[in-house]
Design a protein around this motif. Structure first.
Motif, PDB file in Angstrom:
ATOM      1  N   ASP A  56      13.792   5.616  15.915  1.00  0.00           N
ATOM      2  CA  ASP A  56      12.729   6.264  17.090  1.00  0.00           C
ATOM      3  C   ASP A  56      12.794   5.236  18.260  1.00  0.00           C
ATOM      4  N   HIS A  57      13.321   5.659  19.446  1.00  0.00           N
ATOM      5  CA  HIS A  57      13.077   4.611  20.494  1.00  0.00           C
ATOM      6  C   HIS A  57      12.146   5.148  21.696  1.00  0.00           C
ATOM      7  N   GLY A  58      11.397   6.148  21.601  1.00  0.00           N
ATOM      8  CA  GLY A  58      10.291   6.420  22.557  1.00  0.00           C
ATOM      9  C   GLY A  58       9.203   6.159  21.971  1.00  0.00           C
ATOM     10  N   ALA A  59       8.339   7.083  21.804  1.00  0.00           N
ATOM     11  CA  ALA A  59       7.087   7.043  21.011  1.00  0.00           C
ATOM     12  C   ALA A  59       7.106   6.567  19.530  1.00  0.00           C
ATOM     13  N   GLN A  60       6.428   5.657  19.309  1.00  0.00           N
ATOM     14  CA  GLN A  60       6.478   5.200  17.955  1.00  0.00           C
ATOM     15  C   GLN A  60       5.728   5.746  16.764  1.00  0.00           C
ATOM     16  N   PHE A  61       4.545   6.481  17.222  1.00  0.00           N
ATOM     17  CA  PHE A  61       3.549   7.073  16.253  1.00  0.00           C
ATOM     18  C   PHE A  61       2.535   7.300  17.245  1.00  0.00           C
ATOM     19  N   PHE A  62       1.399   8.179  16.573  1.00  0.00           N
ATOM     20  CA  PHE A  62       0.496   8.695  17.244  1.00  0.00           C
ATOM     21  C   PHE A  62      -0.744   8.846  16.612  1.00  0.00           C
ATOM     22  N   THR A  63      -1.920   8.963  17.447  1.00  0.00           N
ATOM     23  CA  THR A  63      -3.271   8.747  16.635  1.00  0.00           C
ATOM     24  C   THR A  63      -3.912  10.146  17.205  1.00  0.00           C
ATOM     25  N   VAL A  64      -4.998  10.597  16.581  1.00  0.00           N
ATOM     26  CA  VAL A  64      -5.669  11.723  16.820  1.00  0.00           C
ATOM     27  C   VAL A  64      -7.327  11.607  17.166  1.00  0.00           C
ATOM     28  N   ARG A  65      -7.676  11.954  18.263  1.00  0.00           N
ATOM     29  CA  ARG A  65      -9.205  11.567  18.809  1.00  0.00           C
ATOM     30  C   ARG A  65      -9.838  12.989  19.038  1.00  0.00           C
ATOM     31  N   SER A  66      -9.130  13.994  19.561  1.00  0.00           N
ATOM     32  CA  SER A  66     -10.052  15.257  19.723  1.00  0.00           C
ATOM     33  C   SER A  66      -9.897  16.074  18.835  1.00  0.00           C
ATOM     34  N   ASP A  67     -10.830  16.990  18.453  1.00  0.00           N
ATOM     35  CA  ASP A  67     -10.709  18.261  17.681  1.00  0.00           C
ATOM     36  C   ASP A  67      -9.543  19.111  17.901  1.00  0.00           C
ATOM     37  N   ARG A  68      -9.307  19.357  19.261  1.00  0.00           N
ATOM     38  CA  ARG A  68      -8.165  20.399  19.409  1.00  0.00           C
ATOM     39  C   ARG A  68      -6.746  20.018  18.982  1.00  0.00           C
ATOM     40  N   ARG A  70      -6.497  17.712  16.522  1.00  0.00           N
ATOM     41  CA  ARG A  70      -6.556  17.404  15.042  1.00  0.00           C
ATOM     42  C   ARG A  70      -6.246  19.104  14.663  1.00  0.00           C
ATOM     43  N   THR A  71      -6.504  19.909  15.027  1.00  0.00           N
ATOM     44  CA  THR A  71      -6.164  21.404  14.675  1.00  0.00           C
ATOM     45  C   THR A  71      -4.607  21.320  14.412  1.00  0.00           C
ATOM     46  N   ASP A  72      -4.051  21.046  15.587  1.00  0.00           N
ATOM     47  CA  ASP A  72      -2.581  21.349  15.306  1.00  0.00           C
ATOM     48  C   ASP A  72      -2.030  20.193  14.451  1.00  0.00           C
ATOM     49  N   VAL A  73      -2.461  18.976  14.610  1.00  0.00           N
ATOM     50  CA  VAL A  73      -1.813  17.876  13.770  1.00  0.00           C
ATOM     51  C   VAL A  73      -2.004  18.207  12.206  1.00  0.00           C
ATOM     52  N   ASP A  74      -3.250  18.868  11.864  1.00  0.00           N
ATOM     53  CA  ASP A  74      -3.333  19.385  10.575  1.00  0.00           C
ATOM     54  C   ASP A  74      -2.077  20.568  10.153  1.00  0.00           C
ATOM     55  N   LYS A 315      -0.329   9.051  26.487  1.00  0.00           N
ATOM     56  CA  LYS A 315       0.344   9.041  25.142  1.00  0.00           C
ATOM     57  C   LYS A 315       0.614  10.518  24.646  1.00  0.00           C
ATOM     58  N   VAL A 316       1.022  10.663  23.226  1.00  0.00           N
ATOM     59  CA  VAL A 316       1.183  11.796  22.643  1.00  0.00           C
ATOM     60  C   VAL A 316      -0.113  12.746  22.849  1.00  0.00           C
ATOM     61  N   GLU A 317      -1.061  12.386  22.349  1.00  0.00           N
ATOM     62  CA  GLU A 317      -2.321  13.120  22.470  1.00  0.00           C
ATOM     63  C   GLU A 317      -2.601  13.684  23.889  1.00  0.00           C
ATOM     64  N   GLY A 318      -2.440  12.749  24.880  1.00  0.00           N
ATOM     65  CA  GLY A 318      -2.708  13.249  26.324  1.00  0.00           C
ATOM     66  C   GLY A 318      -1.613  14.344  26.861  1.00  0.00           C
ATOM     67  N   ALA A 319      -0.485  14.096  26.211  1.00  0.00           N
ATOM     68  CA  ALA A 319       0.535  14.949  26.888  1.00  0.00           C
ATOM     69  C   ALA A 319       0.371  16.348  26.283  1.00  0.00           C
ATOM     70  N   PHE A 320      -0.133  16.297  24.738  1.00  0.00           N
ATOM     71  CA  PHE A 320      -0.488  17.574  24.007  1.00  0.00           C
ATOM     72  C   PHE A 320      -1.603  18.285  24.852  1.00  0.00           C
ATOM     73  N   LEU A 321      -2.808  17.784  24.930  1.00  0.00           N
ATOM     74  CA  LEU A 321      -3.812  18.231  25.487  1.00  0.00           C
ATOM     75  C   LEU A 321      -3.658  18.767  27.005  1.00  0.00           C
ATOM     76  N   SER A 322      -2.806  18.060  27.721  1.00  0.00           N
ATOM     77  CA  SER A 322      -2.470  18.488  28.986  1.00  0.00           C
ATOM     78  C   SER A 322      -1.648  19.779  28.949  1.00  0.00           C
ATOM     79  N   GLY A 323      -0.746  19.963  27.945  1.00  0.00           N
ATOM     80  CA  GLY A 323       0.063  21.083  28.168  1.00  0.00           C
ATOM     81  C   GLY A 323      -0.695  22.324  27.583  1.00  0.00           C
TER      82      GLY A 323
END
Ligand SMILES: Cc1cc2nc3c(=O)[nH]c(=O)nc-3n(C[C@H](O)[C@H](O)[C@H](O)COP(=O)(O)OP(=O)(O)OC[C@H]3O[C@@H](n4cnc5c(N)ncnc54)[C@H](O)[C@@H]3O)c2cc1C
Length: 339
Positions: A56-68, A70-74, A315-323
């Motif tokens: 992996d040479h871009g994003a290494q990991f991600f965290t989850v802060r929002s419920d929205r 969380r639903t997709d990560v689950d 980050k990953v979560e920000g990109a997801f929520l923006s999409g």
């Protein structure tokens, strides 16, 4: 408000934000075309093969802060696409860090497959070159030898902001808010190295260390201990200031400068590195994110929206929520301006 379907929507970029938006819009009954200049989807969700290693040479990991999110990560966990890597690198803090099984690009492939199953077209190796205003709709031009121009009702641009603004400028479209041009990004140099199997190196329990204040490397990971590579392979991400300092040097000079300190950082000799590669990331993440989850570049009669990790949170979560937010907004715009 009655919702409308059947509009055609062009999305530029098959990174996380573009793919999430594509699935949402295609699922709502719109015709969705995603253009991606790379040979595969993912953008900054990027995994490279080096010999037998996966890195992996871009994003290494991600965290989850929002419920929205969380639903997709689950759902991704349920599908076996991602799982928990650890709960902290240098010390356990109880907050899960997630990895993708097979590397971050496997997550992007999963999302692209979902978008295609929902009815979207994801066209890789197609570089969009301009967004041009028509009487009511928009024309997307691409590298002309690859694809004819596409006429679409609405456009979502998800490339890093300077690249998206260049597409608008090429079509003579002035974004509604000139402050969008002030969005800048940190840079990062990713040094990737496979390691002599006879050599042993030191990293914390999870196989990675995160050192935001370190002047050389902000993150170091062994992709083998991370669980994505059958053999040891290291990713070193340089700190912001060092990335900026070395940016204009040749790949050869950057590599020569970084290898001794990279090896020393994990208790190795430079000669323990077998195959060394360098990736320069011009757009790692926004220096200061835009306050909203998307921006309207042009609103009338049909919209051109801007999205990605520069909007509303990085980050990953920000990109997801923006999409997600941009796809919802496009549907609302189109509902208000039916044919
Ligand atoms: C080195 C590095 C380390 C990172 N580490 C982490 C981390 O550990 N945790 C975390 O949460 N986040 C991390 N990030 C950030 C995370 O990767 C991004 O926030 C996220 O992936 C951005 O997704 P996006 O959809 O906004 O943009 P992108 O992934 O950049 O997607 C945009 C896409 O548009 C395409 N494109 C651009 N121009 C055109 C064009 N003209 N025509 C067609 N296609 C085009 C690009 O090829 C790209 O695929 C890291 C990023 C980098 C670079």
């Amino acid at each position: 408000m009655t919702s409308v379907t059947g509009f055609s929507i062009g999305i530029v970029g098959a990174g996380l934000s573009g793919l999430v938006a594509a699935e949402q819009l295609a699922s709502s009954g719109h015709r969705v075309l995603v253009t991606e200049r790379g040979s595969s989807p993912g953008g900054r969700l990027a995994t490279r093969r080096i010999g037998a290693a996966f890195v992996d040479h871009g994003a290494q990991f991600f965290t989850v802060r929002s419920d929205r999110f969380r639903t997709d990560v689950d759902a991704w966990i349920e599908a076996g696409v991602v799982d928990e890597w650890c709960q902290g690198f240098d010390k356990v803090d109880g907050f899960p860090r997630y990895r993708a099984d097979g590397g971050m690009s496997a997550l992007a492939r999963h999302l692209a497959e979902r978008a295609v199953r929902a009815g979207a077209t994801v066209a890789t190796k197609v570089r969009t070159t301009a967004v041009i205003r028509g009487a009511v709709d928009w024309t997307l031009t691409h590298d002309h030898w690859v694809r004819e121009p596409d006429e679409v009702d609405a456009v979502l641009l998800t490339a890093p902001m300077p690249e998206s603004l260049a597409l608008l400028a090429a079509g003579g479209v002035k974004p509604a808010d000139p402050a969008l041009a002030d969005i800048t990004y940190h840079r990062c140099l990713a040094l990737l190295a496979t390691v002599d199997p006879a050599a042993t190196f030191t990293l914390p329990e999870a196989g990675a260390t995160q050192q935001p204040a370190d002047p050389a490397f902000s993150f170091i990971a062994d992709n083998h201990r991370k669980g994505i590579s059958p053999v040891p392979a290291l990713t070193f991400h340089t700190a912001h200031a060092l990335s900026a300092e070395l940016w204009d040097a040749s790949d050869k000079d950057v590599t020569a400068r970084l290898v001794p300190s990279a090896a020393a950082a994990v208790g190795l000799e430079p000669s323990d590195f077998v195959d060394v590669q360098l990736k320069k990331w011009r757009f790692t993440g926004p220096v200061i994110p835009w306050p909203d989850r998307y921006a309207v570049a042009a609103g009338q009669p049909r919209p051109v929206l801007l999205a990605g990790d520069a909007f509303g949170g990085p980050k990953v979560e920000g990109a997801f929520l923006s999409g997600v937010a941009a796809a919802t907004a496009i549907t609302e715009f189109l509902t208000e301006s039916p044919r």
